[in-house]
Design an enzyme around this catalytic site. Structure first.
Site, mmCIF file in Angstrom:
data_model
loop_
_atom_site.group_PDB
_atom_site.id
_atom_site.type_symbol
_atom_site.label_atom_id
_atom_site.label_comp_id
_atom_site.label_asym_id
_atom_site.label_seq_id
_atom_site.Cartn_x
_atom_site.Cartn_y
_atom_site.Cartn_z
ATOM 1 N N SER A 1 0.841 -1.202 0.000
ATOM 2 C CA SER A 1 0.000 0.000 0.000
ATOM 3 C C SER A 1 0.871 1.244 0.000
ATOM 4 C CB SER A 1 -0.897 -0.012 1.233
ATOM 5 O OG SER A 1 -0.109 0.173 2.391
ATOM 6 N N LYS A 2 0.188 2.373 0.072
ATOM 7 C CA LYS A 2 0.918 3.651 0.015
ATOM 8 C C LYS A 2 1.983 3.750 1.093
ATOM 9 C CE LYS A 2 -3.138 3.233 -0.779
ATOM 10 N NZ LYS A 2 -3.912 2.316 0.043
ATOM 11 N N ARG A 3 1.731 3.059 2.183
ATOM 12 C CA ARG A 3 2.704 3.108 3.280
ATOM 13 C C ARG A 3 4.077 2.640 2.830
ATOM 14 N NH1 ARG A 3 2.480 -0.496 6.719
ATOM 15 N NH2 ARG A 3 0.964 -1.965 5.921
#
Length: 472
Positions: A237-239
RNA sequence: GGUCCCAUCGUCUAGCCCGGUUAGGACACCGGCCUCUCACGUCGGCGGCAGGGGUUCAAAUCCCCUUGGGACCGCCA
């Protein structure tokens, strides 16, 4: 005929996982000479944006994933869903539910606390009484007896107890259809033969199969592709940093590198690592898609990108490089660039660049003379002892009309012979003088490409610099 | 909590279906060679069948359990 679809929801950019799903679908369609359909799942009006749609399309185009139909938008198909929902209502396969979101939330919380399953209890199933001031949702009457078997092309046979299912919502209280409803209606009506999607949807499949049956449609074949994980083994994910496809373009990745990388995440063909698109189309099969999730490995992507730069066509790379040069401030945006010359620059750099961005940075010295010398290189190579060599070299270069690599090499050799020194004794000082750095492409190449004027002026400057040193 | 999925070097994976391999390749890492530096290339090295039970002459491969990881359980998709 095989018909597949990629159905992103436009609530953000196209990320790596979505891109891989799109690639698998596309390859499956092309391999089977079928059709690849693009459908925008934008029924969540509050989160879908037009920008997002444009970005996703751009990313698909960049990756070379051309579609044969669409893009369809579900918001343009509302009449169809309304009709299908009405039909289910009339056939008593669906019903209105007047429970409020607050009530449901409360019950869910209570169930979770009590260690019970957080699912709808079907309390509005038999009722006909409307509640005042409440717009109802429409729920499907789900059969909770027995089990549902999925013959998944990747996972194999998967059996779900139907007791796990509940009467899920087909139409929201504002009249818009939900994902589980539209996905089934669209896939059925569009004649999708194979649903290839992330395995986060595997758990939705039994519900959807029940809905297919309620609607009287034959379910398609399913193939659930394992997720792509981040280094921490959680779903990517964006993380985990840059996961947007277009961000990779900005970072100087070639689309074929990302394509090759993504397809190898979960799919394989023996020991082969590098595939052309033609090969992928020829070889791709769902049977060779693995069952286990794959961790995203940026180093391998970088290696593939370097490979495709190294073997890429110089003219194309030169064109692609231009915006990166502009971003580095080396050329002016929109200014004429001598592409013939830029190709020569690229030829010296393509063997050693991992990305176009890196290539642009490495090309800096061709465009401007060194502002300063690398301190270590300065100390080690720009010493008074090398002055005679550099001065002799300048003299010899002055005489040259032909500034080809071959002539330059001969010129260097004359200087080497005169002083009885080895190339490295001249090349390194020269390199620092010309580029400011201790690393660069081959010395003859860079002298040739930067040209007589620049080479001599930079050498002269270095000579002055050495003479200005206290110990000189 | 329930259900479902998954498990070979650090990572991507071949091998598994149809038991017998010194468990193969690639990235990364380390070292040699090449060499004007860096890189490329090339040669070599490091490194793995999650654990435990079965079945079998023989198990990475078949079965069971455990452990670990992931996903879903939304008026999101």
């Amino acid at each position: 005929m095989v018909k597949v679809r990629f159905a992103p929801s436009p609530t953000g950019y196209l990320h790596l996982g979505g891109a891989r799903t799109a690639i698998f679908n596309w390859l499956f369609a092309r391999h089977n000479k079928g059709r690849f359909i693009l459908r925008i799942e934008d029924t969540d009006r509050s989160r879908s944006t037009e920008d997002s749609i444009q970005e996703i399309l751009e990313a698909l185009v960049w990756l070379g994933l051309n579609w044969d139909e669409g893009p369809y938008r579900q918001t343009e198909r509302m009449e169809i869903y309304k009709k299908e929902a009405q039909r289910l209502l009339e056939e008593k396969k669906a019903y209105y539910c007047y429970c409020t979101p607050q009530e449901l939330e409360e019950r869910r919380k209570k169930a979770l606390e009590g260690g019970r399953m957080p699912q709808y209890d079907g309390r509005c199933r038999g009722k006909t009484g409307a509640r005042e001031g409440i717009n109802p949702v429409i729920r499907l009457k789900v059969d909770q007896e027995g089990e549902t078997v999925i013959h998944d092309l990747i996972k194999g046979e998967v059996v779900y107890p139907n007791s796990q299912l509940d009467d899920f919502i087909l139409v929201r209280s504002d009249g818009t259809p939900t994902y589980n409803f539209v996905v089934v209606v669209d896939d059925a009506l569009m004649g999708i033969t194979h649903v290839i999607r992330g395995d986060d949807h595997l758990n939705n499949t039994p519900k959807q199969i029940q809905l297919y049956r309620a609607l009287g449609y034959e379910p398609p074949q399913f193939a659930h592709v394992p997720m792509i994980l981040g280094p921490d083994r959680a779903r990517l994910s964006k993380r985990h940093g840059a996961t947007s496809v277009l961000a990779y373009r900005e970072e100087g990745y070639l689309p074929e590198a990302l394509f090759n990388f993504l397809v190898r995440l979960g799919w394989s063909h023996g020991d082969q690592e590098i595939f052309s698109k033609e090969e992928l189309i020829r070889y791709f099969s769902l049977e060779n898609v693995g069952k286990s999730p794959a961790v995203y490995n940026p180093d391998k992507l970088l290696w593939l990108n370097a490979h495709y730069i190294k073997t890429g066509e110089t003219e194309r790379l030169a064109k692609l490089l231009v915006p990166f040069l502009a971003r580095e401030g080396l050329i002016r945006e929109g200014a004429e660039t001598d592409m013939g010359w830029l190709c020569r620059v690229v030829d010296t750099l393509k063997e050693r660049s991992k990305t176009l961005k890196e290539m642009a940075q490495m090309a800096a010295f061709y465009f401007r003379e060194p502002r300063e010398y690398d301190p270590k290189g300065d100390r080690k190579f720009l010493k008074p002892q090398v002055l005679p060599y550099l001065e002799a070299l300048v003299q010899e270069l002055e005489k040259l009309d032909d500034f080809s690599e071959e002539e330059i090499e001969r010129t260097f050799n004359r200087v080497l012979e005169r002083f009885g020194i080895k190339l490295k004794h001249l090349a390194q000082p020269c390199r620092v003088a010309l580029t400011g750095k201790t690393v660069s492409p081959g010395i003859f190449e860079i002298v040739s490409v930067m040209g007589k004027e620049a080479a001599i002026s930079r050498l002269d400057k270095a000579i002055k610099h050495i003479k200005a040193k206290p110990e000189a």
